[in-house]
Design an enzyme around this catalytic site. Structure first.
Site, PDB file in Angstrom:
ATOM      1  N   HIS A 156     -32.511  -7.053  33.962  1.00  5.82           N
ATOM      2  CA  HIS A 156     -32.729  -8.315  33.241  1.00  5.82           C
ATOM      3  C   HIS A 156     -33.891  -9.128  33.800  1.00  5.82           C
ATOM      4  CE1 HIS A 156     -28.961  -7.256  31.364  1.00  5.82           C
ATOM      5  NE2 HIS A 156     -29.171  -8.206  30.483  1.00  5.82           N
ATOM      6  N   SER A 183     -29.778 -10.183  26.189  1.00  5.67           N
ATOM      7  CA  SER A 183     -29.087  -9.741  27.398  1.00  5.67           C
ATOM      8  C   SER A 183     -27.778  -9.059  27.054  1.00  5.67           C
ATOM      9  CB  SER A 183     -28.814 -10.938  28.311  1.00  5.67           C
ATOM     10  OG  SER A 183     -27.600 -11.576  27.970  1.00  5.67           O
ATOM     11  N   ASP A 184     -27.309  -8.216  27.959  1.00  9.02           N
ATOM     12  CA  ASP A 184     -25.963  -7.675  27.814  1.00  9.02           C
ATOM     13  C   ASP A 184     -24.966  -8.751  28.228  1.00  9.02           C
ATOM     14  OD1 ASP A 184     -23.933  -5.905  27.271  1.00  9.02           O
ATOM     15  OD2 ASP A 184     -24.787  -4.253  28.418  1.00  9.02           O
ATOM     16  N   ALA A 185     -23.726  -8.574  27.786  1.00  4.48           N
ATOM     17  CA  ALA A 185     -22.714  -9.614  27.963  1.00  4.48           C
ATOM     18  C   ALA A 185     -22.441  -9.866  29.440  1.00  4.48           C
ATOM     19  CB  ALA A 185     -21.427  -9.223  27.248  1.00  4.48           C
ATOM     20  N   ALA A 244     -24.401 -10.394  31.822  1.00  2.00           N
ATOM     21  CA  ALA A 244     -25.419  -9.940  32.768  1.00  2.00           C
ATOM     22  C   ALA A 244     -26.226 -11.083  33.386  1.00  2.00           C
ATOM     23  CB  ALA A 244     -26.344  -8.932  32.094  1.00  2.00           C
TER      24      ALA A 244
END
Length: 964
Positions: free
Chosen positions: A221, A242-244, A246
């Protein structure tokens, strides 16, 4: 006099270019409004008439998590079709269902998080089902097809906006939020980046999602590759979501930054545009961004850059056009939005249509791979008496990214339909058990006759999530007769228990055990247990809570104390039932495989390639009772199975709603199988490197480099027809290699063949793939029919990443061109000689050596040189690490070596395997890993030599320089 309607603002004018409309809207937003847009759930701006918007609608193989939808085969199954046209049509159907479902429910988003293009490097990865292939060329071809279907074919407006997952080098669930993938430059550019690059460059991708893991010591990230690679491929419009959770991981788990304000600012500056964190509550992310602005870590221009990329996606989806909302747009001109509002279009009726049902079946049929077929057992004779056995024989399994089934087809149901119920006998093969307490009573499931009917949703589909979480059903009790449970052993000491009416034992939030689930499922599976030997019986541990089952006055529950001891009474062994029905049949079909929520899934990697022992026992029992045994593996990943004594073996991924019908049609010969393996099937666990070893080149991973004998090779798959290849011709012209050949069906049934084109460098100057896929095509041929296939391959496909020059290079020399039916079944060969650049020594005296640009390594991990850019190297374990840099040119001579290092430890340098010429020790540790210092020593070298460097201790090496 009637007042005039004020003109619409420019951002509402569909005749203006998107860039001008975005500029206008951006100028109208306040800073607070723009900051609020940076969370996944961007709120509405009422004063401008702007609706709320969210990034993220899961749509990996159908619309997920939003209720009933058409369920297509898992992604790895779509990869097994090797059929880009089919996959494009699947993507198109999914995007139409997204639009149709949004018309009914505004929670459904048009920014879809699919497909997954992580390469299937290691078959023990728990999320193997989500990827397409271990090969970057096949992965990008299938992913490009799916994204084109999701996007739609209008030149301006998109039906949905696909986001690729998960950037970058992400193949492990073990410690996935803290583990670092060590990826050398060659692997990065030739392997991991390539699947993303070729898919993005095809032009149907709206964005990417970074993965949880770190790459070379730096969280994805805050990866500089977002700027240095992704943003350079198609301009700067790509949205990065973004991923959850992260963004919080950067501080909470990875400890990469001291404060969330620093972390959020760094992610935004690296290129993250939408923060998926804290669910629907955007206040936490908003506060962090406002804090970063107040501290001077961000500027309003930085916020504008991210919001502009978000708005670009929203405009392409038609959100700000007249007749609007995110579903609407104008009509009448070629440039207008073709996705109008629900009341104005028949497109929104395109939901669970006959065409989509037929497409789901076609996809499931094309995904079946025939791995072995000795003799004439397959296709099955029309009058055969068939025994169908196994834990997956009467199952239609869903995974974490499935929608709710509208239709369900199991292998047993498919065979009933195709052959007639009177010709098919069934034995699931589960052990039938009772659980007895010390007082002589047994666990008992109270009657709940209307339980299932009460939770049937639209179209009568069972909703497993509702079933599993119910608290209105009565908990288990005890009585003198008890209930006979089906005990399913999934391996790894994980089991499920099923009541006679088909409901699984499950634990709801109140802690009581109920027969309440249609299938195991959920983020935390509440339907799995473990029997633990204890005194003269067993404790029954519930794996979802970690607590033991306890019988109390108010019912059976899980508790931290007072665990009950059970005696396991086996009423019937599954192997006995299997042997009984197998012995009386003409042919036996054993359906084995996995449950996608158990022992290999998101958050959990597998530990072995082997089938669970219980399923192995069922297979042996069937084979012992009847040699005419077919094994059908229905699974999310490969297995290592002893197939020597089996006459026929098939594999298919979980095939969605039409899985059973499709398998039955293949077994009956209505469809000739033509699926091909999208990844190598290894023969044993000993063939595999460590799960966290991402160096596919050094560890000889995947078909590209594997030097052993696989169980089944990449691209393998048999047919009920036979095919011949002929007339191979090659031509190099205008920067491309043109290849043509013919394929003929020499069998007696119409069938598909997947023609595959590979290459290999004949005498490379460095390690190159044994085989490398250049192109493929799936074609349908009638008996006796012949077709010509032609491919044009850019010469850039033959390049490799030359670490000596820090870029791609086409090496001059001979290359084999190989055409055939798999990576190992090569039917035609030719050799072409390509002009290119010859290998040249590294200019070590002039430029030195970037530490990560090694040719070979042992015991080394690549780490971050700084938090924002660059790589360094360090010993990867407790012992020393060694680096080799081949053919380093010292010219007329050097007399001194200077190294940039941090940490503490010793570096030794030698030439050509000789004794150390210099030893440099950093005795006092630097203040932190990112503070480097220079160490210098005398060394005498001239001409061209291999440089070897040994590192001892927690030393980081960034660069090696030489001077005369």
């Amino acid at each position: 006099m009637t007042a005039k309607t004020p003109p619409a603002p420019p951002f509402r004018d569909p005749h203006l270019p998107f860039a001008k409309r975005i500029d206008d809207l951006l100028a109208r937003l306040t800073l607070d409004e723009k900051v609020s847009f940076l969370h996944q759930f961007a709120p509405a701006v009422q004063r401008l008439g702007i609706a709320a918007f969210r990034t993220g609608q899961e749509a990996l193989h159908g619309v997920a998590w939003m209720g009933p939808a058409t369920v297509f085969p898992q992604a790895v199954g779509l990869g097994a079709t090797w059929n880009t046209d089919l996959v494009r049509r699947v993507g198109e159907a999914v995007s139409k269902e997204v639009r149709a479902m949004r018309a009914r429910d505004d929670r459904v988003g048009l920014n879809v998080w699919a497909p997954t293009v992580n390469l299937l490097r290691h078959p023990l990865w728990g999320r193997n089902e989500e990827g397409y292939s271990e090969d970057p060329k096949l992965t990008s071809a299938i992913a490009t097809a799916y994204t084109r279907g999701l996007r739609g074919d209008h030149p301006v407006y998109w039906r949905t906006a696909p986001v690729l997952k998960h950037w970058l080098a992400h193949n492990n669930e073990t410690d996935r939020a803290t583990a670092s993938s060590s990826v050398r430059p060659r692997v990065l550019h030739e392997y991991d980046l390539r699947a993303f690059k070729e898919t993005v460059e095809a032009g149907a991708v709206a964005g990417v999602m970074p993965a949880y893991n770190l790459v070379n010591g730096r969280p994805n990230h805050v990866s500089p590759y977002l700027r240095e690679q992704l943003r350079t491929w198609t301009g700067k419009k790509l949205l990065v979501c973004s991923d959850a959770g992260a963004p919080s991981n950067l501080v909470d788990h990875e400890h990469y930054f001291a404060t969330h304000e620093e972390a959020t600012a760094a992610a935004l500056l690296a290129g993250v545009d939408s923060f998926t964190d804290h669910g629907t509550d955007g206040s936490v992310i908003v506060a962090r961004i406002q804090g970063a602005l107040a501290q001077g870590l961000l500027t309003e221009a930085d916020v504008d850059t991210a919001v502009r990329r978000q708005l670009s996606v929203r405009f392409r989806l038609g959100e700000f056009d007249p007749h609007g909302g995110p579903d609407g747009g104008p009509h009448g001109s070629p440039d207008s939005d073709p996705h109008p509002s629900p009341a104005e279009s028949t497109e929104f009726a395109a939901f669970d249509t006959p065409a989509h049902r037929a497409l789901a079946q076609e996809a499931a049929e094309q995904a079946v791979v025939l791995l072995k077929n000795d003799g004439d057992l397959l296709p099955l004779a029309p009058d055969a008496r068939i025994a169908v056995v196994g834990l997956l024989a009467d199952e239609c399994k869903l995974d974490w990214y499935s929608g709710t089934l509208l239709h369900r087809s199991t292998p047993l149901e498919g065979l009933y339909e195709r052959f007639g119920a009177e010709r098919v006998e069934f034995a699931e093969g589960v052990d039938r058990v009772r659980l007895r307490l010390a007082d002589g009573t047994f666990l008992h499931v109270p009657t709940a006759p209307e339980a299932a009917d009460e939770v049937r949703g639209e179209e009568g589909a069972l909703d497993p999530a509702l079933l599993a979480g119910r608290t209105d059903l009565p908990p288990l009790t005890t009585d003198r007769t008890g209930t006979e449970f089906a005990l399913v052993d999934w391996g790894e000491d994980v089991l499920t228990l099923r009541a006679p009416d088909g409901r699984y034992l499950s634990v709801a939030e109140d802690g009581f055990v109920r027969a309440a689930a249609d299938q195991p499922g959920g983020w935390v599976v509440q339907e799995t247990f473990r029997l633990e030997p204890h005194e003269n019986g067993h404790l029954l541990r519930h794996l979802g809570t970690g607590r033991h089952v306890s019988v109390a006055a108010d019912g059976v529950k899980v508790a931290a104390e007072n665990a009950s001891i059970f005696e396991l009474i086996i009423v019937e062994r599954g192997t006995d039932a299997v042997a009984r029905v197998a012995a009386a049949a003409d042919a036996v079909l054993v359906v084995a495989g996995n449950d996608p929520h158990i022992n290999g899934r998101e958050t959990e990697d597998r530990t072995t390639l082997a089938l669970p022992p219980h399923q192995e026992r069922l297979l042996r029992a069937a084979r012992a009772a009847n040699p005419h045994t077919v094994l059908a593996l229905v699974s999310s990943y490969p297995y290592a199975v002893d197939v020597a004594r089996l006459p026929a073996v098939l594999w298919t991924a979980h095939g969605g709603q039409a899985a059973g019908t499709a398998l039955a049609r293949v077994l009956a010969g209505d469809v000739s199988p033509a699926g091909r393996l999208p990844q190598t099937w290894y023969a044993a666990d000993t063939d595999l490197p460590d799960l966290l070893d991402y160096d596919v080149l050094g560890a000889r991973q995947t078909y590209l480099y594997f030097e052993g004998t696989p169980l089944f090779p990449f691209g393998h798959g048999l047919s009920y027809a036979s095919f011949s290849y002929a007339d191979l011709a090659t031509e190099v012209a205008n920067g491309s290699l043109r290849v043509s050949f013919t394929v003929a069906n020499t069998g007696d049934v119409t069938a598909d063949e997947v023609a595959q084109l590979y290459t290999r460098a004949v005498e490379p100057s460095s390690v190159r793939p044994r085989r490398e896929l250049l192109a493929h095509r799936r074609v349908t041929l009638r008996p006796g029919e012949r077709t010509g296939l032609a491919f044009e391959v850019p010469l850039s496909a033959f390049e490799f990443w030359d670490v000596a020059r820090g870029g791609r290079r086409l090496e001059a020399g001979a290359y084999d061109v190989l055409a055939g039916a798999s990576s190992e079944d090569i039917r035609l060969r030719a050799t072409v000689v390509l002009d290119g650049e010859p290998a040249a020594p590294r200019p070590a005296a002039e430029h030195g050596l970037a530490a990560a640009d090694f040719d070979e390594q042992s015991g080394i991990a690549i780490v971050d040189r700084s938090r924002t850019e660059g790589d360094a190297v360090t010993p990867g374990g407790d012992g020393p690490g060694e680096l080799v840099y081949r053919d380093c040119d010292f010219g007329a001579g050097v007399t001194e070596v200077t190294v940039r290092v941090s940490g503490t430890g010793t570096l030794e340098l030698s030439l050509d395997g000789g004794p150390p010429l210099a030893a440099l020790t950093l005795a006092e540790p630097t203040p932190d890993p990112y503070t480097y210092t220079s160490l210098t020593a005398g060394v005498v070298a001239e001409g061209v030599h291999d440089v070897r460097i040994a590192l001892r201790g927690p030393l980081r090496l960034a660069h090696v320089g030489f001077s005369g």
